[in-house]
Scaffold this motif. Structure first.
Motif, PDB file in Angstrom:
ATOM      1  N   ARG A 172     -12.352  -3.209  -0.294  1.00 57.25           N
ATOM      2  CA  ARG A 172     -12.168  -2.877   1.134  1.00 57.25           C
ATOM      3  C   ARG A 172     -10.755  -2.394   1.437  1.00 57.25           C
ATOM      4  NH1 ARG A 172     -16.131  -4.589   4.624  1.00 57.25           N
ATOM      5  NH2 ARG A 172     -17.820  -5.767   3.646  1.00 57.25           N
ATOM      6  N   ALA A 173      -9.804  -2.716   0.553  1.00 53.69           N
ATOM      7  CA  ALA A 173      -8.430  -2.275   0.789  1.00 53.69           C
ATOM      8  C   ALA A 173      -8.309  -0.751   0.784  1.00 53.69           C
ATOM      9  CB  ALA A 173      -7.502  -2.870  -0.259  1.00 53.69           C
ATOM     10  N   ASN A 174      -9.282  -0.073   0.166  1.00 51.76           N
ATOM     11  CA  ASN A 174      -9.259   1.392   0.192  1.00 51.76           C
ATOM     12  C   ASN A 174      -9.202   1.923   1.618  1.00 51.76           C
ATOM     13  OD1 ASN A 174      -9.628   2.393  -2.643  1.00 51.76           O
ATOM     14  ND2 ASN A 174     -11.439   1.089  -2.546  1.00 51.76           N
ATOM     15  N   TRP A 175      -9.900   1.258   2.519  1.00 58.55           N
ATOM     16  CA  TRP A 175     -10.078   1.779   3.868  1.00 58.55           C
ATOM     17  C   TRP A 175      -9.234   1.038   4.897  1.00 58.55           C
ATOM     18  CZ3 TRP A 175     -12.117   6.013   2.555  1.00 58.55           C
ATOM     19  CH2 TRP A 175     -13.040   6.056   1.515  1.00 58.55           C
ATOM     20  N   TRP A 176      -8.214   0.333   4.419  1.00 57.60           N
ATOM     21  CA  TRP A 176      -7.301  -0.366   5.336  1.00 57.60           C
ATOM     22  C   TRP A 176      -6.489   0.638   6.141  1.00 57.60           C
ATOM     23  CZ3 TRP A 176      -1.862  -0.082   4.953  1.00 57.60           C
ATOM     24  CH2 TRP A 176      -1.171  -0.909   5.861  1.00 57.60           C
ATOM     25  N   LEU A 177      -6.312   0.354   7.425  1.00 60.80           N
ATOM     26  CA  LEU A 177      -5.533   1.218   8.300  1.00 60.80           C
ATOM     27  C   LEU A 177      -4.762   0.348   9.283  1.00 60.80           C
ATOM     28  CD1 LEU A 177      -4.982   4.206   9.182  1.00 60.80           C
ATOM     29  CD2 LEU A 177      -6.806   3.913  10.856  1.00 60.80           C
ATOM     30  N   PRO A 178      -3.429   0.447   9.322  1.00 63.43           N
ATOM     31  CA  PRO A 178      -2.648  -0.348  10.279  1.00 63.43           C
ATOM     32  C   PRO A 178      -3.060  -0.035  11.718  1.00 63.43           C
ATOM     33  CG  PRO A 178      -1.222   0.737   8.660  1.00 63.43           C
ATOM     34  CD  PRO A 178      -2.586   1.315   8.499  1.00 63.43           C
ATOM     35  N   ARG A 179      -2.899  -1.014  12.590  1.00 63.43           N
ATOM     36  CA  ARG A 179      -3.311  -0.822  13.987  1.00 63.43           C
ATOM     37  C   ARG A 179      -2.533   0.303  14.660  1.00 63.43           C
ATOM     38  NH1 ARG A 179      -6.549  -4.722  16.084  1.00 63.43           N
ATOM     39  NH2 ARG A 179      -6.835  -6.629  14.850  1.00 63.43           N
ATOM     40  N   TRP A 180      -1.217   0.373  14.360  1.00 67.71           N
ATOM     41  CA  TRP A 180      -0.428   1.425  15.000  1.00 67.71           C
ATOM     42  C   TRP A 180      -0.886   2.810  14.539  1.00 67.71           C
ATOM     43  CZ3 TRP A 180       2.108   4.727  11.800  1.00 67.71           C
ATOM     44  CH2 TRP A 180       2.377   4.273  10.488  1.00 67.71           C
ATOM     45  N   ALA A 181      -1.261   2.926  13.260  1.00 69.91           N
ATOM     46  CA  ALA A 181      -1.774   4.201  12.772  1.00 69.91           C
ATOM     47  C   ALA A 181      -3.144   4.501  13.346  1.00 69.91           C
ATOM     48  CB  ALA A 181      -1.832   4.187  11.244  1.00 69.91           C
TER      49      ALA A 181
END
Length: 737
Positions: free
Chosen positions: A690-699
Motif C-alpha cells: 500500500r505504500a506505493n500509493w501513499w500521498l501526503p495530505r498537503w500534496a
C-alpha cells in the motif's frame, strides 16, 4: 481530454477519405515548402566561453583568409618515386581558383617524397556548400593528379561535412517491425496500419526538419537520430490504438464507435507519452552546445508529426478497414473470440469461460511470490551491466573511425602513415601580439617544441598588420588518443603565455567534451525532476514516481555500460564494422539520456495506469500488480520489440555516432522491457504494498484530480465497485491488453 479525443477519433473514422486527403495535402504542402524554402544541415560546433572558441574568433578576425572552412587534398604515389612537380603545381593552381578558396599553401611532402598534402583555406563557412558541390570541386581540381595515375583522397571539414542519405537502417527497422506486428496482431491489415501511419508522420516530420534548417543550425546527423526515434514511437503509438480498436470490435462495437473509444482511451496514453518525450528533449537545451540543441529540435518535429498521425490517421484507416483489423480466422468464426468458450459437442460459441492465465500473468505471480529474491537478482544484473561505465571515455568521433570506403577515412590513414598520427589533428596556437611581444615568438616556439608529446612546430605566421601570429603544433599522437588531450592541458597550463590560446579541431573537441561532461549533471536532474513531477501529478503517488525514476536511471546506466564494452574493446567494435576500438562519442551520453528517459516513461505510463486502475477498483495492492502486468505485458513486449528492431537497424549505419546511439538505445529498451518492467517493477511494488500509493495530505490538496479515462458503462448485473485506496479518479489505461 477524453471527450475531445473521442470526438476526434470518431470524426476521422466517420470521414476516412477526407482525413486521408487532408494528410496527403499536408505531406505535399510540407514537401513543397521544404523544397522551396528548406535549408541544409550542418554542424555548428561553436561553444561560447571556451578557450578554443576564443582562439578561433581571434584568428578569424586577424587572418581573414583563414576565417572560413578548410579542406585537405592528399596526393599519393604507389611507385615510391617522387611525385611529378608539374602535376602538383597544376593541382595547386586549380585549387587556388576554387570558388570561395582564399589560401592554398605549398604542398607538404612526406619523408620519402611519395605523398603531398595540400591544405585549402576558404573565406566562406562550410554551410555555403550544398550537398557534394564542395567535394566535387576539390575532386575536379585534383583531376590532373588522378589522370597521372596518382591516388587522391580528400579530408578536412568540407568533405567530412557531406552526409549521404542512407535508408538501409530504416528499411531494416520497418521490415522487422512488420514481422513483429504480424505476430502480435495476426492480421496483415492491422499490421500494415502502424507502418503506414509512422511513415506518413515521418515524411511530414522530415519536411519540417528541412524548413527548420533554413532558420537555425541543424546537425548533419540530427535527421537520422530524429527518424530513429520517430519511427519507433510512431509505430508503437499506432500499435496501441490498433490494439484498442480490435478490443472494441471483439466486444461488438461498430468500427466507428471502436475508433472513437480507442482514441479516447489509448489516445490519452499516446498523448501523455509523446508529451513526455517532447518535454525530455528540452533537456538538450541545457547542454549549451548549439549542435546538441538541434538534435532536440529535429526530434521534436518528427515526434509531433508521428503523434498527430497516430491520433488521426489510425482511426481513419481503422474506419476504412472495418473488421479486417481482426485476424481472418476470427472474422470467419474459425476460432472463438477471446473470452468465449466452445461447446465440445456442438462446437458453438457459448458463455464466456474463465480466461486461462497468460504467460505474463504466470510470470508475474512467480515474481510476486518471491519479490525480495527476484528484485535483488534483477538489481545485481543491472549493476553488473552498468559497471563498465566507470571506464567510459568520451570524445567526438573523427574521420579515423569512418568506414574504409569513405575518402575521408582513406585520407586520414594516408596522413597518419606518411606524416604521423598527430598530423591529423594539429593544434593552432593563436597569439595576440598586443599582449605578447613579437620578439618572444622564437622562445615560445622553442618551448612548444620542447614539450613532451610534440612532433613538430611550424614557424610563426604573422598577419598583414603584424598584431597577430599563428603557430601550428603537431602532436606525436592522434586526435582520439588520451595523450593528445594531456598535451593540450599541459600547453595551456605551463607553456602558453598571456594572449595565446590553443585552438584547432582537437582543442575544440576537447573543450566540447569537457563542457558536455559538466552539463550532463545539469541535464540529468532536469529530466529526472521533470519525470518525477509528471508521474506524481498523473498517478498521485510520489513513491511510485520516485521508484520509476530510479529504475529508469538503472536501465540507462546499463545501456551505457554495454555500450562502453562494445565500442571500447577491439572485438566489439570490429563486430559492428569499425576498424578498431573507439571512445564513446561525446554527443551520445546526454542525447541518449534525454531520449531514453522519455521513451521509458511510455512503458511506465502504460503499465502503472493499469495497475493503478485495478488498485482503485479492488483495493488489492498485490493482485493489482499481477493483473496490471498481465493486461499490459503483451502490448509492452510487442512495442519494445519494435523499438529494439528499429534501433538495432541503425546499428549498421556508417556514422559512428548513429551506430552508438542505435546500440545503446536498443540495449536500454531491452533491459527496460525485460529486467525492469517484468522483474524489478512487480517485485518492488509487491514489497512496498500500500505504500506505493501513499500521498501526503498537503500534496493531496495541491495536486489536481485528473479524470482522464471515460467512465465505464454501467453493468446492471454487477454491483458498482467500491472505491478504495485514496478514492481518486481513474487515469488513462495504457495500451490495451
Amino acid at each position: 481530454m477524453t471527450r475531445l479525443l473521442g470526438r476526434l477519433g470518431g470524426a476521422c473514422a466517420a470521414h476516412p477519405w477526407r482525413t486521408i486527403a487532408a494528410w496527403l495535402v499536408a505531406i505535399a504542402a510540407f514537401f513543397s515548402l521544404a523544397g522551396a524554402f528548406g535549408g541544409t544541415q550542418h554542424d555548428n560546433y561553436r561553444v561560447e566561453g571556451t578557450p578554443s572558441q576564443a582562439g578561433t574568433d581571434f584568428l578569424s578576425d586577424a587572418f581573414p583568409e583563414m576565417s572560413g572552412t578548410s579542406a585537405r587534398v592528399v596526393v599519393h604515389g604507389d611507385s615510391g618515386d617522387d611525385l611529378p612537380a608539374g602535376v602538383l603545381a597544376d593541382v595547386r593552381k586549380r585549387l587556388a581558383g576554387l570558388e570561395g578558396a582564399s589560401l592554398v599553401d605549398e604542398p607538404v611532402f612526406s619523408r620519402d617524397g611519395d605523398t603531398a598534402l595540400f591544405t585549402v583555406n576558404y573565406r566562406v563557412p562550410v554551410t555555403d556548400f550544398h550537398g557534394t558541390e564542395g567535394t566535387d570541386a576539390l575532386r575536379e581540381a585534383a583531376a590532373p593528379a588522378e589522370d597521372a595515375g596518382l591516388d587522391v583522397e580528400l579530408g578536412g571539414q568540407v568533405p567530412e561535412n557531406v552526409t549521404k542519405p542512407a535508408i538501409t537502417a530504416e528499411l531494416i527497422g520497418v521490415g522487422a517491425a512488420l514481422v513483429i506486428l504480424l505476430f502480435a496482431l495476426r492480421s496483415f491489415t492491422a499490421a500494415g496500419l502502424p507502418l503506414v501511419v509512422a511513415v506518413a508522420g515521418l515524411g511530414v516530420g522530415f519536411a519540417g526538419v528541412a524548413l527548420l534548417s533554413a532558420a537555425t543550425d541543424v546537425s548533419t546527423i540530427a535527421p537520422t537520430v530524429a527518424s530513429m526515434v520517430a519511427l519507433g514511437v510512431g509505430i508503437d503509438y499506432a500499435l496501441l490504438l490498433v490494439g484498442r480498436q480490435a478490443e472494441g470490435l471483439r466486444r461488438g462495437l461498430a468500427p466507428r464507435a471502436a475508433a472513437a473509444e480507442a482514441t479516447a482511451t489509448a489516445g490519452v496514453s499516446v498523448l501523455i507519452a509523446g508529451a513526455t518525450v517532447l518535454l525530455s528533449l528540452f533537456g538538450l537545451r541545457l547542454s549549451t552546445v548549439a549542435v546538441f540543441a538541434s538534435f532536440g529540435y529535429a526530434t521534436f518535429c518528427t515526434v509531433v508529426a508521428v503523434m498527430t498521425a497516430a491520433l488521426t490517421l489510425v482511426p481513419a484507416l481503422c474506419g476504412l478497414a472495418g473488421h479486417r483489423v481482426l485476424p481472418r480466422a476470427e472474422r470467419l468464426g474459425l476460432v472463438r473470440p477471446e473470452g468465449a468458450a466452445r461447446s465440445r459437442r456442438t462446437g458453438q460459441t457459448g458463455a464466456p469461460a474463465p480466461p486461462r492465465a497468460t504467460l505474463t500473468e504466470r510470470w508475474a505471480r512467480a515474481v510476486t511470490k518471491r519479490p525480495l529474491a527476484a528484485g535483488l537478482a534483477a538489481l545485481v544484473v543491472l549493476l553488473a551491466l552498468a559497471a563498465p561505465v566507470l571506464g567510459m571515455r568520451t570524445w567526438p568521433q573523427d574521420a579515423g573511425s569512418q568506414p574504409e570506403s569513405n575518402t575521408t577515412r582513406r585520407a586520414y590513414d594516408l596522413v597518419a602513415a606518411e606524416y604521423g598520427e598527430g598530423a591529423n589533428g594539429p593544434l593552432q596556437i593563436a597569439v595576440d601580439l598586443t599582449k605578447t611581444p613579437a620578439d618572444s615568438l622564437p622562445a615560445l616556439r622553442d618551448d612548444l617544441a620542447a614539450a613532451d608529446g610534440v612532433a613538430a612546430v611550424s614557424p610563426p605566421r604573422l598577419n598583414e598588420s603584424g598584431d597577430a601570429a599563428v603557430i601550428a603544433v603537431t602532436p606525436t599522437t592522434g586526435p582520439q588518443d588520451e595523450r593528445t588531450q594531456d598535451l593540450l592541458d599541459r600547453l595551456r597550463a605551463d607553456v602558453l603565455p598571456e594572449g595565446a590560446e590553443a585552438t584547432g579541431v582537437v582543442a575544440v573537441f576537447a573543450d566540447i567534451s569537457d563542457r558536455l561532461a559538466v552539463r550532463l549533471w545539469v541535464v540529468v536532474p532536469f529530466v529526472v525532476g521533470l519525470s518525477l513531477l509528471l508521474l506524481t501529478v498523473l498517478f498521485r503517488a510520489p513513491v511510485v514516481a520516485l521508484k520509476a525514476a530510479v529504475m529508469n536511471l538503472l536501465s540507462v546506466a546499463a545501456a551505457y555500460g554495454v555500450m562502453t564494452v562494445v565500442f571500447q574493446t577491439d572485438t566489439g567494435a570490429r563486430l559492428l564494422g569499425l576498424p578498431h576500438d573507439v571512445p564513446v562519442s561525446s554527443w551520445v551520453p546526454i542525447l541518449m539520456f534525454t531520449i531514453l528517459f522519455g521513451l521509458s516513461m511510455d512503458y511506465e505510463v502504460f503499465l502503472l495506469s493499469r495497475i493503478r486502475e485495478d488498485w482503485l477498483a479492488t483495493g488489492d495492492p498485490y493482485g493489482s500488480v499481477v493483473r496490471g502486468l498481465a493486461a499490459t505485458g503483451r502490448v509492452i513486449t510487442s512495442a519494445a520489440a519494435i523499438m529494439i528492431a528499429v534501433f538495432t537497424g541503425f546499428a549498421i549505419d556508417p556514422d559512428v555516432t548513429v551506430k552508438m546511439i542505435g546500440v545503446g538505445m536498443a540495449v536500454a529498451v531491452l533491459t527496460d522491457a525485460t529486467i525492469v518492467r517484468m522483474v524489478l517493477v512487480p517485485a518492488t511494488m509487491t514489497l512496498l504494498g500500500r505504500a506505493n500509493w501513499w500521498l501526503p495530505r498537503w500534496a493531496d490538496r495541491l495536486l489536481p484530480e485528473l479524470h482522464l479515462e471515460p467512465p465505464a458503462p454501467a453493468d446492471p448485473g454487477k454491483p458498482a465497485a467500491a472505491e478504495t485506496g485514496d478514492g481518486r479518479g481513474r487515469i488513462p489505461v495504457g495500451g490495451g491488453s
